[in-house]
Design an enzyme around this catalytic site. Structure first.
Site, PDB file in Angstrom:
ATOM      1  N   PHE A 109      17.164 -25.142 -46.929  1.00 47.61           N
ATOM      2  CA  PHE A 109      16.708 -26.492 -47.323  1.00 47.61           C
ATOM      3  C   PHE A 109      17.332 -26.969 -48.627  1.00 47.61           C
ATOM      4  O   PHE A 109      17.383 -28.153 -48.898  1.00 47.61           O
ATOM      5  CB  PHE A 109      15.171 -26.513 -47.452  1.00 47.61           C
ATOM      6  N   CYS A 151      20.426 -21.213 -55.312  1.00 47.57           N
ATOM      7  CA  CYS A 151      20.700 -19.771 -55.223  1.00 47.57           C
ATOM      8  C   CYS A 151      21.500 -19.294 -56.422  1.00 47.57           C
ATOM      9  O   CYS A 151      21.574 -18.101 -56.678  1.00 47.57           O
ATOM     10  CB  CYS A 151      21.451 -19.451 -53.944  1.00 47.57           C
TER      11      CYS A 151
HETATM   12  P1  NAD Z   1      15.024 -19.519 -45.321  1.00 47.39           P
HETATM   13  O1  NAD Z   1      15.630 -18.173 -45.209  1.00 47.39           O
HETATM   14  O2  NAD Z   1      13.565 -19.671 -45.224  1.00 47.39           O
HETATM   15  O3  NAD Z   1      15.638 -20.492 -44.185  1.00 47.39           O
HETATM   16  C1  NAD Z   1      17.024 -20.596 -43.960  1.00 47.39           C
HETATM   17  C2  NAD Z   1      17.261 -20.989 -42.505  1.00 47.39           C
HETATM   18  O4  NAD Z   1      16.739 -19.968 -41.648  1.00 47.39           O
HETATM   19  C3  NAD Z   1      16.572 -22.277 -42.085  1.00 47.39           C
HETATM   20  O5  NAD Z   1      17.436 -22.991 -41.246  1.00 47.39           O
HETATM   21  C4  NAD Z   1      15.325 -21.808 -41.352  1.00 47.39           C
HETATM   22  O6  NAD Z   1      14.915 -22.690 -40.341  1.00 47.39           O
HETATM   23  C5  NAD Z   1      15.749 -20.480 -40.770  1.00 47.39           C
HETATM   24  N1  NAD Z   1      14.666 -19.498 -40.732  1.00 47.39           N
HETATM   25  C6  NAD Z   1      13.625 -19.376 -41.603  1.00 47.39           C
HETATM   26  N2  NAD Z   1      12.845 -18.323 -41.269  1.00 47.39           N
HETATM   27  C7  NAD Z   1      13.398 -17.761 -40.176  1.00 47.39           C
HETATM   28  C8  NAD Z   1      13.063 -16.637 -39.378  1.00 47.39           C
HETATM   29  N3  NAD Z   1      12.000 -15.879 -39.639  1.00 47.39           N
HETATM   30  N4  NAD Z   1      13.861 -16.341 -38.323  1.00 47.39           N
HETATM   31  C9  NAD Z   1      14.946 -17.088 -38.050  1.00 47.39           C
HETATM   32  N5  NAD Z   1      15.314 -18.174 -38.775  1.00 47.39           N
HETATM   33  C10 NAD Z   1      14.557 -18.512 -39.836  1.00 47.39           C
HETATM   34  O7  NAD Z   1      15.585 -20.146 -46.686  1.00 47.39           O
HETATM   35  P2  NAD Z   1      15.173 -21.535 -47.376  1.00 47.39           P
HETATM   36  O8  NAD Z   1      13.799 -21.435 -47.908  1.00 47.39           O
HETATM   37  O9  NAD Z   1      15.517 -22.671 -46.477  1.00 47.39           O
HETATM   38  O10 NAD Z   1      16.232 -21.557 -48.580  1.00 47.39           O
HETATM   39  C11 NAD Z   1      16.024 -20.905 -49.803  1.00 47.39           C
HETATM   40  C12 NAD Z   1      16.644 -19.530 -49.807  1.00 47.39           C
HETATM   41  O11 NAD Z   1      18.037 -19.614 -49.520  1.00 47.39           O
HETATM   42  C13 NAD Z   1      16.553 -18.850 -51.169  1.00 47.39           C
HETATM   43  O12 NAD Z   1      16.256 -17.492 -50.976  1.00 47.39           O
HETATM   44  C14 NAD Z   1      17.949 -19.026 -51.747  1.00 47.39           C
HETATM   45  O13 NAD Z   1      18.324 -18.080 -52.712  1.00 47.39           O
HETATM   46  C15 NAD Z   1      18.774 -18.905 -50.518  1.00 47.39           C
HETATM   47  N6  NAD Z   1      20.082 -19.527 -50.679  1.00 47.39           N
HETATM   48  C16 NAD Z   1      21.162 -18.695 -50.788  1.00 47.39           C
HETATM   49  C17 NAD Z   1      22.416 -19.234 -50.977  1.00 47.39           C
HETATM   50  C18 NAD Z   1      23.620 -18.357 -51.110  1.00 47.39           C
HETATM   51  O14 NAD Z   1      24.719 -18.880 -51.070  1.00 47.39           O
HETATM   52  N7  NAD Z   1      23.489 -17.056 -51.276  1.00 47.39           N
HETATM   53  C19 NAD Z   1      22.575 -20.629 -51.048  1.00 47.39           C
HETATM   54  C20 NAD Z   1      21.453 -21.442 -50.910  1.00 47.39           C
HETATM   55  C21 NAD Z   1      20.201 -20.871 -50.722  1.00 47.39           C
END
Ligand code: NAD
Length: 506
Positions: free
Chosen positions: A149, A281
């Site tokens: 998100f 992140c």
């Molecule tokens: P999230 O892991 O909750 O969701 C990411 C994606 O996975 C979304 O599209 C969501 O619909 C899907 N998803 C969520 N739970 C799932 C599950 N149990 N099974 C399958 N799919 C699932 O992450 P978020 O809250 O959207 O984003 C924030 C996180 O992303 C933070 O931990 C942040 O550090 C990380 N992030 C990392 C980077 C990087 O480059 N390393 C960049 C941006 C964000």
């Protein structure tokens, strides 16, 4: 109420009305839209469209693909403000920050415009007498991207422009919390003349993701999100034989040595810790004060935060917006009490910050927890909000050891005037992206982005040269066009060096 649909085969695709999610404006708490949630049916439709498109897209000339990417670049630049507005309305970050994320995504499209150069293979003439060898890189087929998100336009742009430039077709599953940016990107892709089916968007939650992970028609998966989900994506998709890059969460440390300009370092910590409400992140989550500079840092940060404007992203005077949901705001705020109970002190309490926004918004002002130490939950866990933890250590050695033991390894920064210390930090620090007097060291698009340890699962980073490798397979071709028939009489294993000495060809 806005209705956000899937985008399949070059047009909007309305899903089953029984599976829909709600989209909110985080600055008001008011629901602004409904988004279709895909089941396996819509995912399968999108993959089928992408597979059909792949047949002709992979043979579309590099020149034509490049000209379409240039068209997409122009459209993105022309509509940067519109895209940023969508990000503000569903994510909540302030307009200048949203414009910044679109600009960083646009950079990747610009890198992808150079695909003719990036896809070039190598050629060796006379590897053996009369034998030439060359290499080429070919697309994988249908590839998928699953995005978080917190960068609703930039992270999709980290993936699909390069994937399609390489000749793949793409299925994107954006975050269900702020899906409008991806829907708009799909419209711009179509307007750029990129054929139907080359870029598809399926909205939804876990159900759509689970189908992507096992779909036999998908060759590779790029994921960016939290560490537990990244691990699950990596394990599941790899078991299915797919190529996977899964980028996870972070706990980035910003180390300040006493010789640094402490006011400047404090400003940088405020910007990197509280920009986008800490929902980055690459946000600075832990400030490591070395050699007694902690008190001065706290003082400078308190002074800066007292002038920091928290309000809706649409107000140009706002420097920080709301958090993504009420639940996430409450989860982040709870870390203040957790930290206090663990022995940390609250040096800045964001719950008391003057908020210039609607009472229904998901607000929390900037928070600083002082005297945090490694045994605490506030130190170990990714908070993903405007909570900066200050850890005090005596030496650079201790700071480096902290980072090494932390488990994540996305970014790490050092603020110092000492070149020798900076060089040592660069060499020894356990992180994939390093900043020297730069608090958020996100590499430009012609390098690649990726952390270490629990911040990534997979071998190749995202975008840049690694992106090209991830979205292509290599092939090496050995060819002979002279005296072909007479060289197949020997049963010996071909050996170029030996055959050259003896005057024989392999
Ligand atoms: P999230 O892991 O909750 O969701 C990411 C994606 O996975 C979304 O599209 C969501 O619909 C899907 N998803 C969520 N739970 C799932 C599950 N149990 N099974 C399958 N799919 C699932 O992450 P978020 O809250 O959207 O984003 C924030 C996180 O992303 C933070 O931990 C942040 O550090 C990380 N992030 C990392 C980077 C990087 O480059 N390393 C960049 C941006 C964000």
């Amino acid at each position: 109420m806005k209705h956000i649909t899937h985008w399949i085969d070059g047009k909007p695709w309305v899903g089953d009305a029984k599976r829909r999610g709600k989209v909110f404006n985080p600055a008001t708490g008011v629901q602004t839209g409904e988004v279709d949630f895909a089941t396996a049916i819509e995912v399968d439709e999108a993959v089928a469209a992408a597979a059909r498109a792949f047949t002709s897209w992979r043979t579309t000339s590099v020149a034509r693909r490049t000209s379409m990417l240039f068209a997409l670049r122009e459209l993105l630049a022309a509509h940067l403000g519109d895209l940023a507005d969508l990000v503000v309305s569903e994510h909540g970050k302030v307009q200048s920050d949203a414009a910044g994320e679109v600009a960083r995504g646009l950079e990747v499209v610009e890198f992808a415009c150079g695909i003719a150069q990036l896809l070039k293979g190598e050629f060796t003439e006379q590897a053996s007498t009369g034998v030439n060898v060359h290499s080429l890189r070919q697309p994988l087929g249908v590839v998928a991207g699953i995005t978080p998100f917190n960068f609703p336009s930039m992270v999709p742009l980290w993936m699909f422009p390069l994937a399609i430039a390489c000749g793949n077709t793409f299925v994107l599953k954006p975050s269900e919390k702020d899906p409008s940016a991806s829907a708009y990107l799909a419209e711009l892709v179509a307007e750029a003349g990129i054929p139907p089916g080359v870029f598809n968007v399926v909205n939804g939650d876990k159900e759509a993701v689970e189908r992507i992970l096992v779909h036999p028609g998908i060759s590779a998966v790029s994921f960016v999100g939290s560490t537990p989900v990244a691990r699950h994506i990596y394990e599941t998709a790899a078991r299915e034989g797919k190529r996977v890059q899964a980028l996870g969460g972070a706990k980035n440390h910003m180390v300040v040595l006493p010789d640094a300009d402490l006011r400047d370092a404090a400003e940088a910590a405020v910007s990197a810790g509280f920009g986008s409400a800490g929902e980055r992140c690459m946000a600075a989550a832990v400030l490591v004060a070395v050699g007694g500079c902690g008190d001065a840092l706290v003082e400078h940060i308190q002074e800066r935060v007292s002038r920091l404007t928290v309000g809706p992203g649409t107000d140009p005077s706002s420097e920080m917006g709301p958090l993504i949901t009420a639940e996430h705001r409450d989860r982040v705020a709870a870390y203040l009490a957790i930290g206090e109970s663990e022995g940390a002190t609250i040096a800045i309490d964001g719950r008391d910050h003057d908020i210039r926004g609607d009472a229904g918004g998901y607000w929390l002002g900037p928070c600083l927890l002082d005297r945090v130490s490694p045994g605490m939950r506030v130190y170990a866990e990714e908070i993903f909000g405007p909570v900066l933890s200050l850890v005090r250590v005596e030496t650079l050695d201790e700071a480096l050891a902290l980072i090494e033991r932390n488990g994540y390894g996305n970014g790490a920064a050092i603020f110092t005037a000492n070149g020798e210390a900076a060089q040592r930090f660069e060499t020894e620090v356990e992180a994939g992206m390093v900043g020297i007097n730069v608090a958020i060291p996100v590499p430009v698009s012609y390098y690649s982005f990726g952390g270490w340890n629990n911040s990534i699962f997979g071998d190749l980073d995202i975008y840049g040269p690694d992106g090209v490798k991830f979205y292509t397979r290599g092939k090496a071709v050995t060819s002979r066009w002279r005296n072909v028939a007479e060289h197949h009489s020997s049963l010996a294993f071909p050996n170029a060096a030996a055959s050259d000495k003896s005057g024989m060809e392999p």
